[in-house]
Design a protein around this motif. Structure first.
Motif, PDB file in Angstrom:
ATOM      1  N   ASP A  13       0.859  -1.177   0.000  1.00  0.00           N
ATOM      2  CA  ASP A  13       0.000   0.000   0.000  1.00  0.00           C
ATOM      3  C   ASP A  13       0.899   1.232   0.000  1.00  0.00           C
ATOM      4  N   PRO A  14       0.807   2.078  -1.030  1.00  0.00           N
ATOM      5  CA  PRO A  14       1.714   3.217  -1.110  1.00  0.00           C
ATOM      6  C   PRO A  14       1.351   4.348  -0.161  1.00  0.00           C
ATOM      7  N   SER A  15       0.904   4.025   1.017  1.00  0.00           N
ATOM      8  CA  SER A  15       0.637   5.025   2.036  1.00  0.00           C
ATOM      9  C   SER A  15       1.930   5.317   2.783  1.00  0.00           C
ATOM     10  N   LEU A  16       1.917   6.389   3.575  1.00  0.00           N
ATOM     11  CA  LEU A  16       3.116   6.758   4.319  1.00  0.00           C
ATOM     12  C   LEU A  16       3.576   5.630   5.226  1.00  0.00           C
ATOM     13  N   MET A  20       7.158   3.869   4.927  1.00  0.00           N
ATOM     14  CA  MET A  20       8.122   4.024   6.018  1.00  0.00           C
ATOM     15  C   MET A  20       8.456   2.709   6.685  1.00  0.00           C
ATOM     16  N   SER A  21       7.596   1.694   6.514  1.00  0.00           N
ATOM     17  CA  SER A  21       7.883   0.385   7.097  1.00  0.00           C
ATOM     18  C   SER A  21       9.113  -0.257   6.461  1.00  0.00           C
ATOM     19  N   SER A  36      29.032   2.076   7.333  1.00  0.00           N
ATOM     20  CA  SER A  36      28.870   3.311   8.092  1.00  0.00           C
ATOM     21  C   SER A  36      27.394   3.554   8.343  1.00  0.00           C
ATOM     22  N   LEU A  37      27.016   3.651   9.602  1.00  0.00           N
ATOM     23  CA  LEU A  37      25.617   3.923   9.938  1.00  0.00           C
ATOM     24  C   LEU A  37      25.225   5.332   9.513  1.00  0.00           C
ATOM     25  N   THR A  38      26.138   6.276   9.698  1.00  0.00           N
ATOM     26  CA  THR A  38      25.847   7.651   9.300  1.00  0.00           C
ATOM     27  C   THR A  38      25.570   7.734   7.807  1.00  0.00           C
ATOM     28  N   ASP A  39      26.433   7.103   7.009  1.00  0.00           N
ATOM     29  CA  ASP A  39      26.223   7.109   5.555  1.00  0.00           C
ATOM     30  C   ASP A  39      24.957   6.350   5.183  1.00  0.00           C
ATOM     31  N   ALA A  40      24.679   5.264   5.898  1.00  0.00           N
ATOM     32  CA  ALA A  40      23.475   4.482   5.613  1.00  0.00           C
ATOM     33  C   ALA A  40      22.226   5.325   5.839  1.00  0.00           C
ATOM     34  N   GLU A  41      22.212   6.089   6.923  1.00  0.00           N
ATOM     35  CA  GLU A  41      21.066   6.958   7.193  1.00  0.00           C
ATOM     36  C   GLU A  41      20.887   7.990   6.081  1.00  0.00           C
ATOM     37  N   ASP A  42      22.012   8.540   5.613  1.00  0.00           N
ATOM     38  CA  ASP A  42      21.939   9.539   4.541  1.00  0.00           C
ATOM     39  C   ASP A  42      21.421   8.920   3.239  1.00  0.00           C
ATOM     40  N   VAL A  43      21.851   7.691   2.961  1.00  0.00           N
ATOM     41  CA  VAL A  43      21.392   6.997   1.752  1.00  0.00           C
ATOM     42  C   VAL A  43      19.888   6.782   1.799  1.00  0.00           C
ATOM     43  N   VAL A  44      19.402   6.324   2.938  1.00  0.00           N
ATOM     44  CA  VAL A  44      17.972   6.048   3.070  1.00  0.00           C
ATOM     45  C   VAL A  44      17.174   7.346   2.969  1.00  0.00           C
ATOM     46  N   PRO A 118      13.859   3.128  16.640  1.00  0.00           N
ATOM     47  CA  PRO A 118      14.020   1.681  16.486  1.00  0.00           C
ATOM     48  C   PRO A 118      14.194   1.257  15.037  1.00  0.00           C
ATOM     49  N   ALA A 119      13.625   2.025  14.103  1.00  0.00           N
ATOM     50  CA  ALA A 119      13.752   1.683  12.687  1.00  0.00           C
ATOM     51  C   ALA A 119      15.177   1.865  12.180  1.00  0.00           C
ATOM     52  N   ASP A 120      16.012   2.608  12.933  1.00  0.00           N
ATOM     53  CA  ASP A 120      17.391   2.829  12.529  1.00  0.00           C
ATOM     54  C   ASP A 120      18.330   1.761  13.081  1.00  0.00           C
ATOM     55  N   ARG A 121      17.832   0.881  13.910  1.00  0.00           N
ATOM     56  CA  ARG A 121      18.691  -0.120  14.527  1.00  0.00           C
ATOM     57  C   ARG A 121      18.995  -1.237  13.535  1.00  0.00           C
TER      58      ARG A 121
END
Length: 311
Positions: A13-16, A20-21, A36-44, A118-121
């Motif tokens: 379902d293309p809902s938010l 985001m899931s 790199s977690l920092t780079d991974a966050e930026d990529v996402v 928690p979604a960043d873990r």
């Protein structure tokens, strides 16, 4: 090699909330690809930015938003991996993947002091073991992507081919080459309790400044690397040999006598955290062969220690 993270499949379902899931899946993928977690966050973040830059009609035409986001994030990671060699040439000293704390120790401090989402873990399994990540660094970008997508995240080679823009046969060959690198570097696995005991003995010997005990816990040809990123003091080159490492550690302790050494889980394995004045100054990961430490990685770059701010 398997992880609990599974690729998104089917129509979402293309809902938010549905879009985001996918965030945790993408963070897990990007961290393994980049180290790199920092780079991974930026990529996402960039992948989501591109998703919402499309018109509603364009988004609705995408059968699998999760698959689309995975493809975009992988392409961004590939671009970063291809430019990493040039960027590393200007990096001061050794570059070591960013260490991750245990889920229970994941703390505030990465993004403006906010509590970690928690979604960043990242799911901690053998595919984020520091020794494993270091081997990944020796692979070509294409090998790394094909291997991680297929062997770790269980995508079929047909799916991998669609994501990376190569034939299934080429992706199969890339993953096979990556596996050979992994097998060549693998040390025999030790029970978790035994690994923890070796690290604990190492901690006690270090605290006691017992050079002979440290030498006994290190492989004669052990290697220690430190990553300060030019921001803090760190050995600029690998320290090689049990006696050399032992003497170096004792000398460092003498220069910072008030430091505290704590046993912690680092990338899913027993490790050590060094603190001074309550601030984490170093996170150490180990590769253990038999009952001795074969490799030691000490991350001192404060930019890589944000998840450990109050660990």
């Amino acid at each position: 090699m398997r992880t609990q993270c599974e690729p998104g499949d089917g129509r979402l379902d293309p809902s938010l909330s549905a879009i985001m899931s996918e965030r945790r899946q993408l963070i897990n993928l990007a961290y393994r690809l980049l180290g790199s977690l920092t780079d991974a966050e930026d990529v996402v973040q960039e992948a989501y930015t591109r998703w919402y830059a499309m018109s509603p009609r364009q988004r609705e035409s995408i059968a699998s938003p999760g698959g689309w986001l995975t493809k975009v994030a992988t392409h961004i990671c590939l671009d970063q991996l291809r430019s990493a060699r040039a960027r590393r040439e200007s990096y001061v000293g050794e570059w070591i993947p960013e260490p991750l704390p245990d889920r229970a120790e994941w703390v505030a401090g990465r993004r403006g002091g906010a509590t970690a989402d928690p979604a960043d873990r990242v799911t901690l399994d053998e595919s984020v073991d520091m020794a494993f990540l270091v081997v990944l660094e020796s692979m070509t970008p294409a090998e790394r992507v094909a291997f991680i997508l297929h062997d770790v995240f269980r995508y079929s080679f047909a799916e991998v081919a669609e994501i990376v823009g190569r034939s299934p046969a080429a992706c199969r060959q890339l993953a096979s080459s990556a596996r050979r690198r992994i097998r060549a570097a693998d040390a025999p696995a030790r029970p978790a309790a035994r690994r923890a005991a070796v690290v604990r003995d190492f901690k006690h010997a270090w605290e006691a400044k017992d050079i002979e005990a440290l030498i006994g816990l290190l492989d004669p040809d052990a290697t220690a690397l430190a990553d300060g990123g030019g921001l803090v003091n760190a050995a600029p080159h690998p320290v090689v040999g049990a006696e050399e490492i032992a003497r170096y550690l004792v000398a460092v302790t003498g220069m910072v006598p008030a430091q505290t050494i704590l046993e912690r889980t680092v990338n899913g394995r027993p490790g050590l955290v060094v603190q001074h004045g309550g601030v984490t100054t170093s996170v150490m990961a180990f590769e253990i062969a038999g009952d001795r430490i074969k490799r030691c990685w000490a991350v001192r770059n404060p930019e890589k220690l944000r998840p450990w701010t109050t660990c």
